[in-house]
Motif scaffolding. Structure first.
Motif, PDB file in Angstrom:
ATOM      1  N   TYR A 270       0.843  -1.191   0.000  1.00 57.49           N
ATOM      2  CA  TYR A 270       0.000   0.000   0.000  1.00 57.49           C
ATOM      3  C   TYR A 270       0.881   1.245   0.000  1.00 57.49           C
ATOM      4  CZ  TYR A 270      -3.653  -3.221   1.655  1.00 57.49           C
ATOM      5  OH  TYR A 270      -4.534  -4.270   1.799  1.00 57.49           O
ATOM      6  N   ARG A 272       1.425   4.250   1.715  1.00 51.36           N
ATOM      7  CA  ARG A 272       0.946   4.639   3.047  1.00 51.36           C
ATOM      8  C   ARG A 272       0.458   6.083   3.076  1.00 51.36           C
ATOM      9  NH1 ARG A 272       3.897   4.126   8.966  1.00 51.36           N
ATOM     10  NH2 ARG A 272       1.953   3.719  10.109  1.00 51.36           N
ATOM     11  N   LEU A 275      -3.114   6.182   2.421  1.00 57.50           N
ATOM     12  CA  LEU A 275      -3.857   5.323   3.344  1.00 57.50           C
ATOM     13  C   LEU A 275      -4.223   6.165   4.565  1.00 57.50           C
ATOM     14  CD1 LEU A 275      -4.497   2.243   3.177  1.00 57.50           C
ATOM     15  CD2 LEU A 275      -2.513   1.884   4.665  1.00 57.50           C
ATOM     16  N   LEU A 280      -4.235  -0.249   9.148  1.00 53.69           N
ATOM     17  CA  LEU A 280      -5.105  -1.220   8.485  1.00 53.69           C
ATOM     18  C   LEU A 280      -5.991  -1.919   9.505  1.00 53.69           C
ATOM     19  CD1 LEU A 280      -2.565  -2.885   6.003  1.00 53.69           C
ATOM     20  CD2 LEU A 280      -4.295  -1.171   5.459  1.00 53.69           C
ATOM     21  N   ASP A 310      -8.883   1.078   5.963  1.00 57.64           N
ATOM     22  CA  ASP A 310      -7.915   2.023   6.523  1.00 57.64           C
ATOM     23  C   ASP A 310      -8.344   2.428   7.929  1.00 57.64           C
ATOM     24  OD1 ASP A 310      -9.966   3.900   6.240  1.00 57.64           O
ATOM     25  OD2 ASP A 310      -9.229   4.594   4.290  1.00 57.64           O
ATOM     26  N   SER A 327      -5.242   3.187  -2.829  1.00 53.50           N
ATOM     27  CA  SER A 327      -3.916   3.178  -2.202  1.00 53.50           C
ATOM     28  C   SER A 327      -2.873   2.510  -3.095  1.00 53.50           C
ATOM     29  CB  SER A 327      -3.985   2.458  -0.849  1.00 53.50           C
ATOM     30  OG  SER A 327      -4.525   1.159  -1.015  1.00 53.50           O
TER      31      SER A 327
END
Length: 573
Positions: A270, A272, A275, A280, A310, A327
């Motif tokens: 991902y 970040r 995100l 997560l 998220d 993401s």
């Protein structure tokens, strides 16, 4: 599954002729569907950059493409593929080139337009990937560079294997190498990545991962990589992915796919920064929720589907199936949150089937992945980026485990039972030796030919004694097991009268008699001509032929009719 031989030989030093290697794999139950030689016959094929795409007058299925092939002037080529754009780099077979399949490239006129070469699909270059479109190259190779040099192609062989559903361990290069090492008594050399942890690196904190759906997620491991530089993969990585049938995208995504193909552990990276909250959460879907997945399709979920969300509880991925577009790794990515997990196989299979979305990841998760290989896979991902200078210091990972993670199976195996099923006479040591070479851990239980077998984590399919016996058979070799025809139960027999009739028929035929099959129904006129009475004949209410409405009272009319028909056709034998 496509396995480049060079990749396989990194893990096991197999030095057999290809024909013999194919036989060994077949004996192990890994049927080889095709063998493709690659990296040869590519002289004259160069990297070209697409500069301009235009129409061909009077044609709607082909286009006129202008490419830079490293010369002073652009090269004009007519092409029927539509999967590339201006700026893409593609392989150009120049005039005079003879491709691996024997096709000679010449200057041609199509619809009155001159075409000076050919843009090539993977199969035209002897590479996996089919004929669905032109091979679009990753990276920034200079136009005019030889294709083999740009892709890092060396002469190699690609084996396409048929991997059955009950062999999840064979869905990766390591699994195939493990079987070969056991069969050929060679040392297995799995990757041993070394990840240098730094106190200055960002570790995954306790609150970064929250596993709520503990019935589906048995293990969830996350690690943060900082100072990430997204760029094309090194040629050797891109080349291996291409030979394995996957299109290179960028170094981060390619490292993820490389680890999956090598170790059989799907994982997801991902961005970040994209995100929210940088964390997560794993939970079950709620009615009406949806997600735009990486393939650009909006998908709706139902309770029972497992989602990765998220920190704001917004879905960013379908657990074990596909990630979300929100993401996705891009050129601006500098910080990556990598996740690798173990998911309950049946749950992934249900979601994948309901969404009609079968991916490389879901096909592996629904068969059962190796939870003990997840640490190795994450370390291998980090090593691939770090060795290329594309990632900064690496911090500690966060490992979350739940009761859904299955314990290794332990099976009681009887040597006598194995021999009875296989028709062999193997000793206790031979049985245990075959299993130990495959990674099963055996220990004797007394001296009566019984042992305890601890099944390795990569073989979730082996849960019963008969499953373990099958592994003994594979290593011993089916060709070394005597073939027997199983007896079938007798469901019936001839009566004594039927046997006497057949015996009489055989004697008469042996004496020179001929057997005749004559009609059952006769006409009344035929009986009268032979002086036979029709009074004794039974009349049929619904005859097939109106005139032939009597059941025969003697064989003579039919026999004489057969003689007459044969004589009329000069069939006198």
């Amino acid at each position: 599954m496509r396995v480049p031989l060079s990749w396989l030989r990194e893990m096991v030093a197999v030095d057999l002729p290809v024909e013999r290697l194919v036989t060994v794999l077949d004996e192990l139950g890994l049927a080889v569907e095709s063998v493709t030689s690659v990296g040869e016959g590519l002289d004259g094929v160069v990297v070209a950059e697409v500069r301009e795409i235009g129409p061909v007058p009077g044609a709607d299925r082909i286009r006129l493409v202008s490419v830079d092939a490293g010369a002073d002037e652009a090269v004009q080529v007519v092409c029927g593929a539509w999967n590339f754009e201006v700026g893409d780099r593609v392989p150009l077979a120049t005039v005079g080139t003879v491709l691996p399949g024997g096709m000679a490239i010449a200057r041609r006129r199509l619809r009155g337009v001159e075409s000076n070469g050919m843009l090539c699909a993977p199969d035209e270059l002897g590479l996996p990937g089919g004929h669905d479109g032109i091979l679009v190259l990753s990276g920034g190779a200079t136009p005019g560079t030889a294709l083999a040099e740009a892709m890092g192609l060396q002469p190699d062989v690609v084996l396409e294997l048929e991997v059955n559903a009950n062999r999840p361990d064979a869905s990766c290069v390591l699994g195939v190498a493990r079987d070969l090492a056991a069969k050929l008594d060679l040392r297995l050399r799995p990757p041993e990545p070394v990840v240098l942890l730094s106190d200055d690196a960002r570790s995954v904190g306790e609150g970064v991962v929250d596993v709520e759906d503990t019935e589906v997620c048995g293990l969830f491991l996350a690690r943060v990589l900082t100072d990430v530089v997204v760029r094309p993969s090194p040629p050797w990585v891109a080349n291996r992915l291409t030979l394995a049938g996957m299109r290179p995208i960028n170094n981060v995504v390619d490292a993820s796919n490389y680890v999956m193909l090598e170790l059989g552990v799907p994982n997801h990276a991902y961005d970040r920064a994209r995100l929210p909250g940088g964390a997560l959460r794993v939970r079950s879907a709620r009615p009406g929720e949806s997600l735009l997945t990486l393939d650009g399709v909006e998908r709706r979920f139902e309770p029972g589907d497992c989602l990765i969300c998220d920190a704001e509880d917004t879905p960013v991925g379908i657990a074990g199936v596909m990630g979300g577009a929100s993401s996705e790794i891009g050129e601006a990515t500098t910080e990556v949150l990598l996740e690798a997990a173990w998911w309950e196989p049946r749950a992934i299979a249900r979601t994948s089937k309901r969404l009609q979305l079968r991916t490389e990841a879901s096909s592996r998760f629904e068969r059962g992945c190796d939870p003990e290989a997840i640490d190795l896979a994450v370390a291998r991902f980090c090593q691939l980026l770090a060795d290329d200078g594309a990632a900064g210091p690496i911090g500690e990972a966060l490992d979350v485990r739940t009761p859904a993670l299955p314990a290794p199976a332990v099976v009681r195996l009887r040597t006598a039972r194995a021999n009875a099923l296989l028709g062999t006479a193997l000793s206790d040591d031979e049985v245990r030796g075959h299993l130990d070479s495959l990674g099963f851990v055996t220990s004797a239980l007394g001296g009566d030919g019984v042992c305890e077998v601890r099944v390795p984590s990569w073989r979730p399919d082996s849960a019963l004694e008969v499953d373990v016996i099958e592994e003994v058979a594979r290593l011993h070799g089916y060709g070394h097991i005597t073939r027997t025809v199983p007896r079938s139960p007798q469901t019936g027999s001839l009566t004594s009268r039927q046997r006497r009739r057949r015996q009489a028929r055989a004697v008469l035929v042996g004496a020179g008699c001929s057997e005749a099959w004559t009609p059952t129904f006769l006409a009344a006129s035929l009986l009268e001509r032979l002086g036979l009475s029709r009074a004794d004949a039974v009349r049929v209410a619904n005859p097939l032929v109106a005139e032939e409405d009597l059941l025969r009272t003697a064989l003579l009319p039919g026999l004489l009719g057969a003689v007459a028909a044969n004589a009329a056709h000069r069939n006198l034998g």
